[in-house]
Enzyme design. Structure first.
Site, PDB file in Angstrom:
ATOM      1  N   ARG A   1      91.746 -30.184  14.284  1.00 35.09           N
ATOM      2  CA  ARG A   1      92.792 -29.895  14.757  1.00 35.09           C
ATOM      3  C   ARG A   1      93.973 -29.641  13.839  1.00 35.09           C
ATOM      4  O   ARG A   1      95.399 -29.739  13.978  1.00 35.09           O
ATOM      5  CB  ARG A   1      93.432 -30.512  16.267  1.00 35.09           C
ATOM      6  CG  ARG A   1      92.577 -29.920  17.741  1.00 35.09           C
ATOM      7  CD  ARG A   1      92.318 -28.343  18.181  1.00 35.09           C
ATOM      8  NE  ARG A   1      94.218 -28.186  17.637  1.00 35.09           N
ATOM      9  CZ  ARG A   1      95.340 -28.640  18.497  1.00 35.09           C
ATOM     10  NH1 ARG A   1      94.835 -29.383  20.424  1.00 35.09           N
ATOM     11  NH2 ARG A   1      96.841 -27.598  19.080  1.00 35.09           N
ATOM     12  N   LYS A   2      93.690 -30.425  12.494  1.00 34.11           N
ATOM     13  CA  LYS A   2      95.182 -30.501  11.777  1.00 34.11           C
ATOM     14  C   LYS A   2      94.831 -29.305  11.056  1.00 34.11           C
ATOM     15  O   LYS A   2      94.008 -28.916  10.896  1.00 34.11           O
ATOM     16  CB  LYS A   2      94.567 -31.705  10.934  1.00 34.11           C
ATOM     17  CG  LYS A   2      95.209 -33.330  12.076  1.00 34.11           C
ATOM     18  CD  LYS A   2      96.118 -33.028  13.427  1.00 34.11           C
ATOM     19  CE  LYS A   2      95.773 -33.936  14.515  1.00 34.11           C
ATOM     20  NZ  LYS A   2      96.322 -35.580  14.570  1.00 34.11           N
ATOM     21  N   SER A   3      95.678 -29.534  10.010  1.00 40.83           N
ATOM     22  CA  SER A   3      96.099 -28.348   9.519  1.00 40.83           C
ATOM     23  C   SER A   3      94.887 -28.316   8.091  1.00 40.83           C
ATOM     24  O   SER A   3      94.852 -27.336   7.992  1.00 40.83           O
ATOM     25  CB  SER A   3      97.216 -28.525   7.854  1.00 40.83           C
ATOM     26  OG  SER A   3      98.293 -29.721   8.921  1.00 40.83           O
ATOM     27  N   VAL A   4      94.059 -29.355   7.577  1.00 36.33           N
ATOM     28  CA  VAL A   4      92.964 -29.335   6.461  1.00 36.33           C
ATOM     29  C   VAL A   4      92.279 -30.055   7.325  1.00 36.33           C
ATOM     30  O   VAL A   4      92.218 -31.030   7.974  1.00 36.33           O
ATOM     31  CB  VAL A   4      93.577 -29.723   5.036  1.00 36.33           C
ATOM     32  CG1 VAL A   4      92.586 -30.498   4.469  1.00 36.33           C
ATOM     33  CG2 VAL A   4      94.446 -28.704   4.590  1.00 36.33           C
TER      34      VAL A   4
ATOM     35  N   HIS B   1      91.355 -34.234  10.829  1.00 36.56           N
ATOM     36  CA  HIS B   1      90.454 -33.525  12.739  1.00 36.56           C
ATOM     37  C   HIS B   1      91.012 -32.501  12.158  1.00 36.56           C
ATOM     38  O   HIS B   1      92.001 -31.840  11.718  1.00 36.56           O
ATOM     39  CB  HIS B   1      91.344 -34.696  13.551  1.00 36.56           C
ATOM     40  CG  HIS B   1      90.829 -34.178  14.520  1.00 36.56           C
ATOM     41  ND1 HIS B   1      90.803 -33.721  15.417  1.00 36.56           N
ATOM     42  CD2 HIS B   1      90.102 -34.576  15.459  1.00 36.56           C
ATOM     43  CE1 HIS B   1      90.484 -32.969  16.369  1.00 36.56           C
ATOM     44  NE2 HIS B   1      89.345 -33.664  16.299  1.00 36.56           N
TER      45      HIS B   1
END
Ligand SMILES: *Cc1c(COP(=O)(O)O)cnc(C)c1O
Length: 370
Positions: free
Chosen positions: A181-184, A179
């Protein structure tokens, strides 16, 4: 407005997606396979299976472990509701346990209490909150003693590690989210990592309508889902993954600056367990003790000053659905009650400036003193 987060999408990412769109081959194909190999290599797992979201990854992991009606699955009370929802969607019962005050992760002592009460636990889903590793040594030990499967909800933890072992390689299965909002990011997306060939094969089958991937003629061996990732997402994941280290390092430098700025304040950053690497998906702090009531006003005033913040994550047992279903009330999970009331997520992204970080902390301290 200083935003809470900003995905890092560059020309490489755009070109990779456009190339796939032009190729005419849009769904799960060579780019997904390539991305899966990159994920497996990064985590150090034998298998990685890409799916349509982090939630799909968790759902398929439980299905692959045969979690179903009559089974109980331990879930930390403080997480995104997906961690518990997938248990209910399998027809099983989530057993919520409290967290640790410092790291916000599942408390091994609370797990002990839960296992003493409910011996029929089939799986545990430890969460690495905001990318900080849960106490996997303690959890793994208890799981092994009781013969319970471990599914890591590593949605926020790509690149995190504990004692040199990556998030997603501790449990029987690791689940990641892509998603924004995540790191990747792949827009929406997820991956299941495992070193168990049987689990990997079941996840491959279940993500694709139950089709037997080993059969030369189309055959269906389960009532599966369509949880596939598209090939343009796979291409995006590959170019994103190549930047993971750079992006995480940029966030780490900024987290260190926040740590220095907050050192002489009553605001406490999330603790990182000893011997671990935090992936810093989010930078979450606890407001001073007793300041939980002030949080809505703190957030509104920060917004007026051009600073976006959010709460941490969810007190799942006190959401309407689980509160009604499990008849939970405040006091059942005292540490989660406290953390969920006082947590605040500060802006953190690769090109956040030091001046903006000073602005954030100065405004926060001023508003709290008011
Ligand atoms: C984001 C997240 C999920 C869900 O991932 P999606 O890709 O949004 O479905 C699950 N668990 C945790 C802890 C998360 O942060």
């Amino acid at each position: 407005m200083i935003p809470i987060a900003r995905p890092f999408i560059d020309a490489d990412d755009v070109a990779a997606v456009v190339d796939v769109l032009r190729s005419g081959h849009l769904v799960q194909g060579a780019h997904v396979a390539h991305f899966e190999q990159a994920c497996a290599d990064l985590v150090g797992a034998a298998h990685a299976v890409a799916v349509s979201s982090g939630t799909a990854a968790l759902h398929l992991a439980l299905h692959a472990l045969d979690v179903g009606p009559g089974d109980v699955v331990v879930v930390p009370a403080y997480s995104w509701p997906a961690t518990a929802n997938v248990v209910v969607l399998c027809g099983a019962e989530p057993l919520f346990v409290d967290i640790e005050q410092a790291t916000f992760a599942l408390a091994p002592s609370a797990l002990d209490d839960a296992l003493a009460k409910k011996p029929q636990v089939k799986a545990i889903i430890p969460v690495h909150p905001f990318g900080a590793m849960a106490d996997m040594g303690a959890i793994e030990h208890r799981a092994a003693q009781h013969g319970i499967a471990v599914v890591e909800d590593a949605a926020c933890a790509l690149g995190a590690e504990l004692k040199g072992r990556a998030a997603g390689r501790w449990g029987d299965v690791g689940c990641f989210s892509f998603h924004p909002r995540k790191s990747v990011t792949t827009g929406e997306g997820g991956v299941v990592t495992t070193s168990d060939a049987t689990i990997a094969a079941r996840v491959r089958t279940l993500r694709n309508h139950g089709q037997d991937s080993g059969s030369p003629v189309p055959d269906f061996v389960a009532a599966g889902f369509n949880y596939r990732m598209t090939d343009f997402q796979g291409a995006l994941g590959t170019t994103q993954l190549a930047k993971l280290r750079t992006m995480t390092e940029a966030r780490r430098e900024r987290a260190e600056i926040y740590g220095q700025l907050l050192a002489c304040t009553a605001v406490t950053p999330q603790a990182t367990p000893p011997g671990s690497v935090h992936s810093l998906q989010s930078y979450v702090v606890l407001l001073p003790e007793g300041a939980g009531d002030k949080r809505p006003r703190v957030m509104a005033t920060l917004r007026e000053r051009g600073i976006e913040t959010t709460v941490g994550t969810c007190h799942i047992p006190l959401t309407t659905y689980y509160r009604t279903r499990g008849r939970f009330s405040p006091g059942d999970f005292p540490v989660t009650d406290d953390v969920a009331a006082r947590a605040l997520t500060l802006p953190l992204f690769h090109d956040l400036t030091a001046q903006d970080q000073e602005r954030v902390v100065r405004a926060l301290v001023e508003i709290l003193a008011d």
